[in-house]
Design a protein around this motif. Structure first.
Motif, PDB file in Angstrom:
ATOM      1  N   ILE A  60      19.311  65.797  31.399  1.00 12.29           N
ATOM      2  CA  ILE A  60      19.534  67.012  30.612  1.00 12.29           C
ATOM      3  C   ILE A  60      19.501  68.265  31.490  1.00 12.29           C
ATOM      4  CG2 ILE A  60      18.489  68.497  28.843  1.00 12.29           C
ATOM      5  CD1 ILE A  60      17.632  65.891  27.431  1.00 12.29           C
ATOM      6  N   PHE A  61      18.546  68.350  32.422  1.00 10.06           N
ATOM      7  CA  PHE A  61      18.354  69.582  33.188  1.00 10.06           C
ATOM      8  C   PHE A  61      19.135  69.639  34.506  1.00 10.06           C
ATOM      9  CE2 PHE A  61      14.482  69.480  30.562  1.00 10.06           C
ATOM     10  CZ  PHE A  61      14.683  70.666  29.888  1.00 10.06           C
ATOM     11  N   LEU A  62      19.631  68.506  34.993  1.00  9.72           N
ATOM     12  CA  LEU A  62      20.382  68.528  36.257  1.00  9.72           C
ATOM     13  C   LEU A  62      21.666  69.361  36.206  1.00  9.72           C
ATOM     14  CD1 LEU A  62      19.991  65.084  38.012  1.00  9.72           C
ATOM     15  CD2 LEU A  62      19.544  67.322  38.950  1.00  9.72           C
ATOM     16  N   PRO A  63      22.413  69.407  35.105  1.00  9.25           N
ATOM     17  CA  PRO A  63      23.613  70.268  35.115  1.00  9.25           C
ATOM     18  C   PRO A  63      23.286  71.735  35.362  1.00  9.25           C
ATOM     19  CG  PRO A  63      23.729  68.750  33.293  1.00  9.25           C
ATOM     20  CD  PRO A  63      22.374  68.580  33.898  1.00  9.25           C
ATOM     21  N   TYR A  64      22.214  72.231  34.755  1.00 14.98           N
ATOM     22  CA  TYR A  64      21.818  73.623  34.976  1.00 14.98           C
ATOM     23  C   TYR A  64      21.464  73.849  36.444  1.00 14.98           C
ATOM     24  CZ  TYR A  64      19.059  77.883  34.930  1.00 14.98           C
ATOM     25  OH  TYR A  64      18.558  79.119  35.214  1.00 14.98           O
ATOM     26  N   ILE A  65      20.663  72.946  37.013  1.00 13.40           N
ATOM     27  CA  ILE A  65      20.258  73.080  38.412  1.00 13.40           C
ATOM     28  C   ILE A  65      21.473  72.988  39.329  1.00 13.40           C
ATOM     29  CG2 ILE A  65      18.892  72.000  40.234  1.00 13.40           C
ATOM     30  CD1 ILE A  65      16.959  71.091  37.985  1.00 13.40           C
ATOM     31  N   ALA A  66      22.404  72.097  39.000  1.00 15.62           N
ATOM     32  CA  ALA A  66      23.599  71.930  39.837  1.00 15.62           C
ATOM     33  C   ALA A  66      24.472  73.175  39.817  1.00 15.62           C
ATOM     34  CB  ALA A  66      24.395  70.717  39.361  1.00 15.62           C
ATOM     35  N   VAL A  67      24.658  73.766  38.656  1.00 10.36           N
ATOM     36  CA  VAL A  67      25.511  74.956  38.552  1.00 10.36           C
ATOM     37  C   VAL A  67      24.870  76.138  39.276  1.00 10.36           C
ATOM     38  CG1 VAL A  67      26.411  76.674  36.925  1.00 10.36           C
ATOM     39  CG2 VAL A  67      26.699  74.253  36.462  1.00 10.36           C
ATOM     40  N   VAL A  68      23.575  76.310  39.075  1.00 12.05           N
ATOM     41  CA  VAL A  68      22.896  77.428  39.729  1.00 12.05           C
ATOM     42  C   VAL A  68      22.926  77.263  41.243  1.00 12.05           C
ATOM     43  CG1 VAL A  68      20.654  78.536  40.058  1.00 12.05           C
ATOM     44  CG2 VAL A  68      21.461  78.021  37.759  1.00 12.05           C
ATOM     45  N   SER A  69      22.649  76.059  41.740  1.00 10.91           N
ATOM     46  CA  SER A  69      22.641  75.864  43.192  1.00 10.91           C
ATOM     47  C   SER A  69      24.044  75.942  43.781  1.00 10.91           C
ATOM     48  CB  SER A  69      21.980  74.537  43.555  1.00 10.91           C
ATOM     49  OG  SER A  69      22.796  73.465  43.160  1.00 10.91           O
ATOM     50  N   ALA A  70      25.072  75.575  43.001  1.00 15.18           N
ATOM     51  CA  ALA A  70      26.442  75.680  43.510  1.00 15.18           C
ATOM     52  C   ALA A  70      26.907  77.133  43.549  1.00 15.18           C
ATOM     53  CB  ALA A  70      27.392  74.853  42.648  1.00 15.18           C
ATOM     54  N   ASN A  71      26.383  77.969  42.654  1.00 19.31           N
ATOM     55  CA  ASN A  71      26.788  79.374  42.632  1.00 19.31           C
ATOM     56  C   ASN A  71      26.041  80.221  43.647  1.00 19.31           C
ATOM     57  OD1 ASN A  71      28.759  79.084  40.704  1.00 19.31           O
ATOM     58  ND2 ASN A  71      27.350  79.429  39.012  1.00 19.31           N
ATOM     59  N   VAL A  72      24.950  79.725  44.165  1.00 22.43           N
ATOM     60  CA  VAL A  72      24.196  80.463  45.168  1.00 22.43           C
ATOM     61  C   VAL A  72      24.869  80.208  46.517  1.00 22.43           C
ATOM     62  CG1 VAL A  72      21.998  80.661  46.363  1.00 22.43           C
ATOM     63  CG2 VAL A  72      22.059  80.347  43.898  1.00 22.43           C
ATOM     64  N   GLY A  73      25.265  81.280  47.175  1.00 20.43           N
ATOM     65  CA  GLY A  73      25.949  81.143  48.459  1.00 20.43           C
ATOM     66  C   GLY A  73      24.999  80.780  49.582  1.00 20.43           C
ATOM     67  N   GLN A  74      25.541  80.503  50.723  1.00 25.22           N
ATOM     68  CA  GLN A  74      24.759  80.111  51.901  1.00 25.22           C
ATOM     69  C   GLN A  74      23.837  81.237  52.336  1.00 25.22           C
ATOM     70  OE1 GLN A  74      24.744  77.177  53.315  1.00 25.22           O
ATOM     71  NE2 GLN A  74      23.445  77.643  55.038  1.00 25.22           N
ATOM     72  N   GLU A  75      24.284  82.472  52.253  1.00 27.92           N
ATOM     73  CA  GLU A  75      23.478  83.595  52.731  1.00 27.92           C
ATOM     74  C   GLU A  75      22.243  83.808  51.863  1.00 27.92           C
ATOM     75  OE1 GLU A  75      23.851  88.378  53.522  1.00 27.92           O
ATOM     76  OE2 GLU A  75      25.645  87.178  53.359  1.00 27.92           O
ATOM     77  N   ALA A  76      22.364  83.593  50.564  1.00 24.89           N
ATOM     78  CA  ALA A  76      21.222  83.811  49.677  1.00 24.89           C
ATOM     79  C   ALA A  76      20.162  82.721  49.855  1.00 24.89           C
ATOM     80  CB  ALA A  76      21.693  83.840  48.224  1.00 24.89           C
ATOM     81  N   ARG A  77      20.574  81.510  50.214  1.00 20.09           N
ATOM     82  CA  ARG A  77      19.611  80.429  50.382  1.00 20.09           C
ATOM     83  C   ARG A  77      18.875  80.526  51.705  1.00 20.09           C
ATOM     84  NH1 ARG A  77      21.728  75.655  50.888  1.00 20.09           N
ATOM     85  NH2 ARG A  77      23.874  76.232  50.789  1.00 20.09           N
ATOM     86  N   SER A  78      19.573  80.821  52.757  1.00 26.48           N
ATOM     87  CA  SER A  78      18.918  80.961  54.059  1.00 26.48           C
ATOM     88  C   SER A  78      19.626  82.048  54.842  1.00 26.48           C
ATOM     89  CB  SER A  78      18.964  79.642  54.828  1.00 26.48           C
ATOM     90  OG  SER A  78      20.291  79.325  55.156  1.00 26.48           O
ATOM     91  N   ASN A  79      18.857  82.868  55.446  1.00 24.10           N
ATOM     92  CA  ASN A  79      19.401  83.991  56.191  1.00 24.10           C
ATOM     93  C   ASN A  79      19.309  83.679  57.680  1.00 24.10           C
ATOM     94  OD1 ASN A  79      20.523  86.402  56.699  1.00 24.10           O
ATOM     95  ND2 ASN A  79      18.852  87.646  55.912  1.00 24.10           N
ATOM     96  N   ARG A  80      19.953  82.580  58.080  1.00 25.87           N
ATOM     97  CA  ARG A  80      19.914  82.169  59.480  1.00 25.87           C
ATOM     98  C   ARG A  80      21.124  82.733  60.199  1.00 25.87           C
ATOM     99  NH1 ARG A  80      20.121  76.176  59.742  1.00 25.87           N
ATOM    100  NH2 ARG A  80      21.497  76.466  58.004  1.00 25.87           N
ATOM    101  N   ARG A  81      20.929  83.817  60.887  1.00 26.24           N
ATOM    102  CA  ARG A  81      22.000  84.417  61.680  1.00 26.24           C
ATOM    103  C   ARG A  81      21.583  84.376  63.132  1.00 26.24           C
ATOM    104  NH1 ARG A  81      23.345  89.776  58.146  1.00 26.24           N
ATOM    105  NH2 ARG A  81      24.144  88.691  56.344  1.00 26.24           N
ATOM    106  N   GLU A  82      22.524  84.059  63.962  1.00 28.95           N
ATOM    107  CA  GLU A  82      22.231  84.009  65.386  1.00 28.95           C
ATOM    108  C   GLU A  82      22.464  85.375  65.994  1.00 28.95           C
ATOM    109  OE1 GLU A  82      23.951  80.858  67.604  1.00 28.95           O
ATOM    110  OE2 GLU A  82      24.076  79.599  65.842  1.00 28.95           O
ATOM    111  N   ASP A  83      21.540  85.786  66.821  1.00 35.09           N
ATOM    112  CA  ASP A  83      21.678  87.041  67.532  1.00 35.09           C
ATOM    113  C   ASP A  83      21.720  86.728  69.022  1.00 35.09           C
ATOM    114  OD1 ASP A  83      21.874  89.665  68.178  1.00 35.09           O
ATOM    115  OD2 ASP A  83      19.768  90.135  67.798  1.00 35.09           O
ATOM    116  N   PRO A  84      22.854  86.979  69.687  1.00 39.03           N
ATOM    117  CA  PRO A  84      22.959  86.616  71.098  1.00 39.03           C
ATOM    118  C   PRO A  84      22.187  87.546  72.021  1.00 39.03           C
ATOM    119  CG  PRO A  84      24.951  87.706  70.402  1.00 39.03           C
ATOM    120  CD  PRO A  84      24.103  87.522  69.171  1.00 39.03           C
ATOM    121  N   GLU A  85      21.720  88.677  71.524  1.00 43.75           N
ATOM    122  CA  GLU A  85      21.037  89.646  72.369  1.00 43.75           C
ATOM    123  C   GLU A  85      19.807  89.082  73.077  1.00 43.75           C
ATOM    124  OE1 GLU A  85      22.111  92.674  73.232  1.00 43.75           O
ATOM    125  OE2 GLU A  85      23.910  92.310  72.080  1.00 43.75           O
TER     126      GLU A  85
END
Length: 132
Positions: A60-85
């Motif tokens: 019953i609850f997996l569709p809600y979790i699936a839709v919410v997690s699919a709509n959350v972009g990569q940046e909102a889940r983890s803010n892993r940016r590489e800084d070459p400096e």
């Protein structure tokens, strides 16, 4: 928006949304597959007990979790940016671990040129001079 003194580099930018669509679709489809599996296990596993209710609640609850997690972009889940400096040496000639592994970091900075000088006129021997 964050105010910074330098322009962002290509490695510090997040993934493009069109590149993130494949990962989001795969995540959604896997969760929907788990939901179908929960429905099947809810009916097939006997004798019925507390785990039947767990499989039913997951279905019953997996569709809600699936839709919410699919709509959350990569940046909102983890803010892993590489800084070459940090990998650049403080002194241009300094030895670093990057140089030891044959990896080079090239940094390009653009500057405005001073006012361009007009080209000096050339004397063309084939061109006739002014009439005297």
């Amino acid at each position: 928006m964050k105010n910074s003194s330098h322009a962002p580099s290509a490695t510090s930018l997040p993934r493009a949304p069109r590149d993130d669509v494949g990962a989001r679709s795969t995540r959604y489809l896997v969760m929907m597959g788990v939901r179908i599996l929960c429905f099947i296990l809810m009916v097939v596993i006997t004798p019925y007990g507390w785990y039947t209710w767990v499989f039913g609640a997951a279905a019953i609850f997996l569709p809600y979790i699936a839709v919410v997690s699919a709509n959350v972009g990569q940046e909102a889940r983890s803010n892993r940016r590489e800084d070459p400096e940090p990998s650049l040496p403080a002194v241009p000639g300094a030895a670093s671990t990057a140089a030891k592994t044959d990896t080079q970091v090239i940094r390009v900075e653009e500057q405005r040129d001073p006012q361009p000088q007009p080209p000096a006129p050339k004397d063309d021997p084939e061109k006739p001079g002014p009439a005297a």
